[in-house]
Design a protein around this motif. Sequence first.
Motif, PDB file in Angstrom:
ATOM      1  N   VAL A 225       5.932   6.380 -14.468  1.00 46.41           N
ATOM      2  CA  VAL A 225       6.554   7.513 -15.158  1.00 46.41           C
ATOM      3  C   VAL A 225       7.470   6.969 -16.249  1.00 46.41           C
ATOM      4  O   VAL A 225       7.948   5.838 -16.177  1.00 46.41           O
ATOM      5  N   TYR A 226       7.730   7.812 -17.278  1.00 47.08           N
ATOM      6  CA  TYR A 226       8.441   7.370 -18.467  1.00 47.08           C
ATOM      7  C   TYR A 226       9.574   8.347 -18.794  1.00 47.08           C
ATOM      8  O   TYR A 226       9.435   9.211 -19.665  1.00 47.08           O
ATOM      9  N   PRO A 227      10.706   8.230 -18.122  1.00 39.80           N
ATOM     10  CA  PRO A 227      11.800   9.198 -18.294  1.00 39.80           C
ATOM     11  C   PRO A 227      12.312   9.332 -19.719  1.00 39.80           C
ATOM     12  O   PRO A 227      12.654  10.436 -20.164  1.00 39.80           O
ATOM     13  N   PHE A 228      12.415   8.217 -20.463  1.00 36.69           N
ATOM     14  CA  PHE A 228      12.912   8.308 -21.837  1.00 36.69           C
ATOM     15  C   PHE A 228      11.972   9.150 -22.697  1.00 36.69           C
ATOM     16  O   PHE A 228      12.421   9.948 -23.525  1.00 36.69           O
ATOM     17  N   ARG A 229      10.681   8.955 -22.535  1.00 36.00           N
ATOM     18  CA  ARG A 229       9.711   9.747 -23.293  1.00 36.00           C
ATOM     19  C   ARG A 229       9.800  11.220 -22.903  1.00 36.00           C
ATOM     20  O   ARG A 229       9.781  12.101 -23.759  1.00 36.00           O
TER      21      ARG A 229
ATOM     22  N   ASP B  26       0.818  -1.220   0.000  1.00 34.93           N
ATOM     23  CA  ASP B  26       0.000   0.000   0.000  1.00 34.93           C
ATOM     24  C   ASP B  26       0.853   1.272   0.000  1.00 34.93           C
ATOM     25  O   ASP B  26       0.322   2.371   0.160  1.00 34.93           O
ATOM     26  N   ASP B  27       2.164   1.120  -0.146  1.00 36.94           N
ATOM     27  CA  ASP B  27       3.043   2.286  -0.159  1.00 36.94           C
ATOM     28  C   ASP B  27       2.812   3.136  -1.407  1.00 36.94           C
ATOM     29  O   ASP B  27       2.398   2.626  -2.456  1.00 36.94           O
ATOM     30  N   GLU B  28       3.117   4.411  -1.266  1.00 37.53           N
ATOM     31  CA  GLU B  28       3.105   5.284  -2.444  1.00 37.53           C
ATOM     32  C   GLU B  28       4.344   4.964  -3.280  1.00 37.53           C
ATOM     33  O   GLU B  28       5.468   5.040  -2.789  1.00 37.53           O
ATOM     34  N   VAL B  29       4.127   4.590  -4.538  1.00 39.61           N
ATOM     35  CA  VAL B  29       5.224   4.115  -5.385  1.00 39.61           C
ATOM     36  C   VAL B  29       5.253   4.876  -6.707  1.00 39.61           C
ATOM     37  O   VAL B  29       4.215   5.078  -7.348  1.00 39.61           O
ATOM     38  N   ILE B  30       6.439   5.293  -7.098  1.00 36.00           N
ATOM     39  CA  ILE B  30       6.671   5.771  -8.461  1.00 36.00           C
ATOM     40  C   ILE B  30       7.410   4.664  -9.194  1.00 36.00           C
ATOM     41  O   ILE B  30       8.496   4.249  -8.781  1.00 36.00           O
ATOM     42  N   ASN B  31       6.794   4.147 -10.241  1.00 38.16           N
ATOM     43  CA  ASN B  31       7.354   3.036 -11.016  1.00 38.16           C
ATOM     44  C   ASN B  31       7.929   3.569 -12.323  1.00 38.16           C
ATOM     45  O   ASN B  31       7.224   4.199 -13.114  1.00 38.16           O
ATOM     46  N   TYR B  32       9.224   3.325 -12.544  1.00 37.60           N
ATOM     47  CA  TYR B  32       9.923   3.857 -13.702  1.00 37.60           C
ATOM     48  C   TYR B  32       9.900   2.835 -14.838  1.00 37.60           C
ATOM     49  O   TYR B  32      10.322   1.690 -14.670  1.00 37.60           O
ATOM     50  N   VAL B  33       9.388   3.250 -16.001  1.00 43.67           N
ATOM     51  CA  VAL B  33       9.167   2.351 -17.136  1.00 43.67           C
ATOM     52  C   VAL B  33       9.979   2.835 -18.333  1.00 43.67           C
ATOM     53  O   VAL B  33      10.012   4.033 -18.638  1.00 43.67           O
ATOM     54  N   GLY B  34      10.618   1.904 -19.034  1.00 48.98           N
ATOM     55  CA  GLY B  34      11.555   2.254 -20.097  1.00 48.98           C
ATOM     56  C   GLY B  34      10.965   2.388 -21.488  1.00 48.98           C
ATOM     57  O   GLY B  34      11.577   1.926 -22.463  1.00 48.98           O
TER      58      GLY B  34
END
Length: 275
Positions: free
Chosen positions: A133-137, A105-113
Motif C-alpha cells: 500500500v502507498y499512503p503518500f500517494r 506465510d502470514d497475511e502482510v500489508i507492506n507500507y511503501v513510501g
Amino acid sequence: MAEKKQVRHILSLSGGKDSAALAIYMRDRVPEMEYIFSDTGKELPETYEYLDRIASYLGKEVIRLNADIGFDHWYEMYGGMIPSNHRRWCTRALKLKPFEQHCGDDEVINYVGLRAEENRSGYISHKPNIKAVYPFREDGLVLRDIEEILRTSGVGMPPYTKWGRTRSGCYFCFYQQKIEWVRLKETYPELYEKAKEYERPFEKTGNFFTWSQGESLAEMEQPERVEQIKREHVIRIQRNAARRENLTLMEVFASADTAEVPEEDDNQGCLVCSL
C-alpha cells in the motif's frame, strides 16, 4: 469455523528520507506496525545513525534483517559480475529474500513510501500473502510534505545528504551519479578503495565489470576527471534551474563550459533500497 488469521503491518525502512517520513506519518495511525531494515552489511555509517534516530522517535525497535549469505558470496557466485540496472541480483538476494522470509506465510500489508508526484512502480511481491500500500500517494503527499514531516518531527533529513549523497543503499550502489562517487571518495576514501577492489578481472572467467557504466573507479578518480565531473554537475544544476525558471539554455550556458553533460536521473534507483 477456522479462526481468521491476524494481518501483520510491516514498514520497510531503507535509511532514506521517504521511508523515514512514512514511518513517522504512520506511527500513530497503525500502532501495531513492525519496522524492519534489510541490512546488507555494506551500508554507510550515517545510515545506521539515521536508523537509530528514527527508532528513537518511533519508540520501537527497528528489526534488522540480515541475508543468510552476504554480498561477497553472491559476487563470487555470479562470476565477479557487479550488479547493475539489468542484473540486480543484490536486491533479490540481500533485500527481497530476507523481507519475504520475515513475512513467511502470514497475511502482510507492506507500507511503501512512494510520493504522489512520483511516476514509478513500487515493490510488488510475487507472494500472494503480501499486499503493498502507498499512503503518500493515497493522501496526495509530495516531496515538500515529506521534508516538512521530517523537519517538524526533529528526525531531519538523512545525514549523508550533508555531503551531497542523494540516496541510501550500499556505499557502492551502482545507481550513484558520478558526482556521488566523487563525493564518496572525498568523504570516505577507504570505502571508495573497497569499491575499487571489486573492479578486477574475475580469476575463473576473466570477466571484468565496473560500478559506473563505461568507466572504472580508477579512471574516475584521476584529478582531471574529478574536475570534469564537478564542472558537468554544476552545468546540470544550472540547466535544471533554467528549466524551472523558463530561461533559455543559451542564457544559462553563455559563460559556462559546454562540454557534453550526460543526463543522470536523481529519481532512478532501487525502490527497496532508496526510499
